[in-house]
Write a protein that holds these residues in place. Structure first.
Motif, PDB file in Angstrom:
ATOM      1  N   ALA A 126       0.837  -1.202   0.000  1.00 56.01           N
ATOM      2  CA  ALA A 126       0.000   0.000   0.000  1.00 56.01           C
ATOM      3  C   ALA A 126       0.874   1.254   0.000  1.00 56.01           C
ATOM      4  O   ALA A 126       0.597   2.211  -0.718  1.00 56.01           O
ATOM      5  CB  ALA A 126      -0.933  -0.005   1.205  1.00 56.01           C
ATOM      6  N   ALA A 127       1.961   1.230   0.795  1.00 59.08           N
ATOM      7  CA  ALA A 127       2.852   2.392   0.845  1.00 59.08           C
ATOM      8  C   ALA A 127       3.465   2.651  -0.529  1.00 59.08           C
ATOM      9  O   ALA A 127       3.479   3.781  -1.021  1.00 59.08           O
ATOM     10  CB  ALA A 127       3.950   2.175   1.886  1.00 59.08           C
ATOM     11  N   THR A 128       3.938   1.583  -1.163  1.00 55.56           N
ATOM     12  CA  THR A 128       4.517   1.725  -2.497  1.00 55.56           C
ATOM     13  C   THR A 128       3.488   2.279  -3.479  1.00 55.56           C
ATOM     14  O   THR A 128       3.761   3.203  -4.240  1.00 55.56           O
ATOM     15  CB  THR A 128       5.030   0.360  -3.004  1.00 55.56           C
ATOM     16  OG1 THR A 128       5.882  -0.186  -1.999  1.00 55.56           O
ATOM     17  CG2 THR A 128       5.789   0.497  -4.303  1.00 55.56           C
ATOM     18  N   ALA A 129       2.280   1.697  -3.423  1.00 56.07           N
ATOM     19  CA  ALA A 129       1.239   2.077  -4.372  1.00 56.07           C
ATOM     20  C   ALA A 129       0.768   3.511  -4.153  1.00 56.07           C
ATOM     21  O   ALA A 129       0.222   4.125  -5.066  1.00 56.07           O
ATOM     22  CB  ALA A 129       0.057   1.126  -4.259  1.00 56.07           C
ATOM     23  N   MET A 130       0.961   4.048  -2.945  1.00 57.65           N
ATOM     24  CA  MET A 130       0.530   5.426  -2.708  1.00 57.65           C
ATOM     25  C   MET A 130       1.604   6.439  -3.068  1.00 57.65           C
ATOM     26  O   MET A 130       1.400   7.632  -2.913  1.00 57.65           O
ATOM     27  CB  MET A 130       0.107   5.603  -1.251  1.00 57.65           C
ATOM     28  CG  MET A 130      -1.294   5.067  -1.037  1.00 57.65           C
ATOM     29  SD  MET A 130      -1.908   5.454   0.586  1.00 57.65           S
ATOM     30  CE  MET A 130      -0.876   4.425   1.540  1.00 57.65           C
ATOM     31  N   GLY A 131       2.754   5.930  -3.537  1.00 59.15           N
ATOM     32  CA  GLY A 131       3.778   6.845  -4.024  1.00 59.15           C
ATOM     33  C   GLY A 131       4.826   7.223  -2.993  1.00 59.15           C
ATOM     34  O   GLY A 131       5.370   8.320  -3.036  1.00 59.15           O
ATOM     35  N   PHE A 132       5.110   6.322  -2.058  1.00 58.09           N
ATOM     36  CA  PHE A 132       6.275   6.507  -1.188  1.00 58.09           C
ATOM     37  C   PHE A 132       7.495   5.978  -1.936  1.00 58.09           C
ATOM     38  O   PHE A 132       7.477   4.826  -2.379  1.00 58.09           O
ATOM     39  CB  PHE A 132       6.139   5.657   0.093  1.00 58.09           C
ATOM     40  CG  PHE A 132       5.234   6.241   1.149  1.00 58.09           C
ATOM     41  CD1 PHE A 132       5.762   6.965   2.204  1.00 58.09           C
ATOM     42  CD2 PHE A 132       3.874   6.041   1.104  1.00 58.09           C
ATOM     43  CE1 PHE A 132       4.938   7.477   3.185  1.00 58.09           C
ATOM     44  CE2 PHE A 132       3.046   6.555   2.084  1.00 58.09           C
ATOM     45  CZ  PHE A 132       3.567   7.278   3.130  1.00 58.09           C
ATOM     46  N   GLY A 133       8.539   6.781  -2.059  1.00 63.11           N
ATOM     47  CA  GLY A 133       9.799   6.261  -2.601  1.00 63.11           C
ATOM     48  C   GLY A 133      10.448   5.381  -1.555  1.00 63.11           C
ATOM     49  O   GLY A 133      10.047   5.402  -0.397  1.00 63.11           O
TER      50      GLY A 133
END
Lengths: 408, 212
Positions: free
Chosen positions: B114-121
């Motif tokens: 979810a973190a990746t998909a929300m645009g966290f580098g």
């Protein structure tokens, strides 16, 4: 190719003559892993703007892989994906992802952040100030049906269903045009799942997002999808059609198997019961006299529907016995709402009741009429004929073998 | 003269002074250990092949006897607190690195996705998602590292006046005052228990979100 407009409603914008602008275009995309397995095999899909497109199939059919290629969590081996005409590789990956809401099984909330902070994640990443992001989070809690008192709680204090609502709110927070949903409701119990599905349909009616929804549950696909893509093992597209067309004309044996044995019955969900002729005669109030009861007894059935003085159905009675003074009632099962429910609800109501008659009620629960199984069967035949006359999408509907099953 | 709190003058410190010295020699190595372990653990968590050799090296270093380690270091750092603190720093790594790696790996797969998909580098995701979620596991490691560091400082008494409360042990032998070794043992144990309690309290304050 513009299939599905007849059933999908005004969901597909066609700006150029004869051309659909699919918001997302998956163009001959293949994903092959170094070990040689092919997850997705030359998949081409036009995902229309402002509607729910469901990817459904057994495990290993590449549906999650396809979803994750749309926000570049996985890169395709071949082919390309465009968003509003532009290749998704043209913009920075994190900007692309922030423009797409993402909802996942088990919600994937941040356990160390409060509910409001979880929902405000993407707005904060986009640089909104704290107060603005918090106001937005509270607004979204309201929209997805969460009590605002939960804003300061942590995820572990919420039920699975509530967590999933937070997941949906978090995905909607920055108002992204696209929502990607990966089996979002499959880890909650069936009753909560039904509520979440209805909530999603309601939210979608208000917001009109482009939603790509992955599930392995064909019932869920048919319930929420405007378009349904059935994938088979090895990531091949088996059929891409609106749900009603999928049920009436499955492309091959695989799709037919996947839909299951009761697709004829399920297809009735797409036929309204509005045209069903209701019989208003064999209905009596609980305080009726013997003369009134005798006057309302009809030759087609030995039963009378007994209602309370407000008109709400109580149960069926055998006319002769009730006139003779018996108070015995036969359960009517459930009723259907006239003008709103489908023929499936009407048929189910009729086959559930031992009398073989369905009870129709109005929005306030008052009985407005009853219908025999025969009348419902006639309405189904009429609906099939209208479908095949009004649409080329369902060829041969009139000789659909399911009619026979319904008549019996 | 001769009481529990009468510290021989050769130590040039009061009882409280010894406690201060002991804490400084015990806690600074844990702090440095944490600063070294954080980036190393991040590498170990990201590149799985790197983690086993990393663990192997820290374990071998831990197996070096502290006295030998200290004697070797005297050539460079002399008879100073640094000579005691360097081995303790290195010993803390054997506990801290696996604690952080396990903590970061315990982040649920769906939370990570979810973190990746929300645009966290990757960097922001490590600092804002993985590390905070690893805090309980990191504190479990910190508690073990801190308590063992507090007990190990006493070895410093063997190279002169650098063992904090441990110096009381050598003085007990030297002056034939067994009461001083009681003081050393009891004070060190109480110190370890108090610091451990503080760490538990700190963890509770840092993780109001943890299931209790």
């Amino acid at each position: 190719m513009c299939s599905g407009q007849e059933n999908g409603g005004p969901l597909i914008f066609c700006v150029l003559e004869g051309l659909c602008t699919a918001l997302i275009l998956i163009d001959a995309v293949t994903k092959r892993y170094p070990d040689g397995t092919t997850a997705v095999d030359r998949l081409t899909l036009e995902i229309p703007d402002g509607s729910i497109t469901v990817l459904v199939g057994p495990s290993g059919c590449g549906k999650t892989t396809t979803l994750r290629m749309i926000n570049r969590m996985i890169d395709p081996t071949e082919g390309r994906i465009t968003l509003d005409g532009a290749d998704i590789r043209e913009q920075p990956v994190n900007a692309l992802r922030r423009s797409m809401g993402y909802v996942i099984q088990h919600a994937g909330l941040f356990p160390h952040r409060t509910i409001a902070e979880n929902i405000a994640t993407v707005p904060r990443l986009l640089g909104w100030d704290r107060r603005q992001a918090r106001a937005r989070a509270l607004e979204l809690m309201d929209r997805v049906g969460l009590d605002k008192a939960l804003a300061k709680r942590y995820p572990y204090q919420l039920s699975g269903g509530q967590q999933q609502r937070v997941g949906v709110a978090r995905a909607l927070a920055a108002d992204p045009p696209v929502m990607l949903m990966d089996e979002p409701f499959s880890a909650v119990d069936p009753i909560v799942r039904k509520g979440l599905q209805e909530e999603l349909i309601r939210i979608q009616e208000e917001l009109g997002k482009t939603i790509v929804f992955v599930t392995h549950d064909i019932d869920e696909a048919i319930k929420i999808g405007d378009m349904v893509a059935v994938l088979r093992e090895g990531g091949k597209l088996a059929q891409y059609a609106p749900p009603a067309e999928l049920l009436s004309s499955p492309a091959d044996g695989f799709v037919e198997d996947f839909l299951g044995l009761d697709r004829g019955i399920r297809r009735l969900s797409f036929f309204t019961a509005a045209g069903l002729e209701l019989n208003t005669v064999p209905m009596i109030a609980v305080d009726s006299t013997a003369e009134q009861m005798a006057a309302r007894t009809i030759p087609q059935t030995p039963y009378l529907l007994v209602t309370d003085t407000e008109g709400r159905p109580l149960g069926w009675a055998v006319a002769k016995e009730r006139i003779a003074g018996s108070d015995a009632l036969i359960a009517f099962g459930h009723s259907f709402t006239a003008g709103r429910d489908s023929l499936r609800a009407a048929l189910d109501s009729a086959v559930l009741s031992p009398t073989g008659w369905a009870v129709a009620v109005d929005e306030n629960g008052r009985a407005v009429g009853v219908a025999a199984q025969e009348a419902i069967a006639a309405a189904i035949r009429t609906a099939h004929l209208e479908q095949s006359a009004g649409s080329d999408a369902i060829p041969g509907a009139s000789d659909n073998p399911d009619d026979a099953a319904v008549d019996a | 003269m001769g009481g529990f709190f009468d510290i021989p003058s050769d130590l040039q410190a009061s009882w409280w002074g010894l406690i201060g010295l002991h804490l400084q020699e015990a806690l600074i190595p844990v702090l440095f250990g944490l600063l070294i372990a954080l980036p190393l653990a991040q590498l170990g968590a990201r590149f799985r092949w790197l983690y086993p050799p990393m663990l192997g090296v820290t374990t071998v270093l831990y197996a070096l006897p502290s006295l030998a380690f200290i004697v070797l270091l005297i050539n460079w750092t002399g008879l100073s607190t640094t000579t005691v603190e360097i081995p303790l720093t290195i010993y803390s790594l054997v506990v801290l690195i696996p604690a952080i790696v396990d903590g970061v790996r315990s982040v649920p797969e769906e939370t990570h996705a979810a973190a990746t998909a929300m645009g966290f580098g990757p960097f922001r995701r490590y600092l804002q998602v993985e590390l905070p979620i690893a805090v309980p596991a990191i504190f479990a490691g910190l508690r073990v590292a801190t308590v063992s560091s507090i007990s190990l400082v006493s070895v410093g008494a063997l190279i002169g006046n650098e063992g904090g409360l441990g110096n009381l042990l050598s003085d007990a032998l030297h002056y034939h005052r067994p009461i001083l070794s009681w003081n050393s043992v009891i004070t060190t144990a109480v110190l370890a228990i108090l610091i451990d309690g503080l760490l538990v309290l700190l963890r509770r304050l840092l993780t109001p979100w943890a299931v209790r």
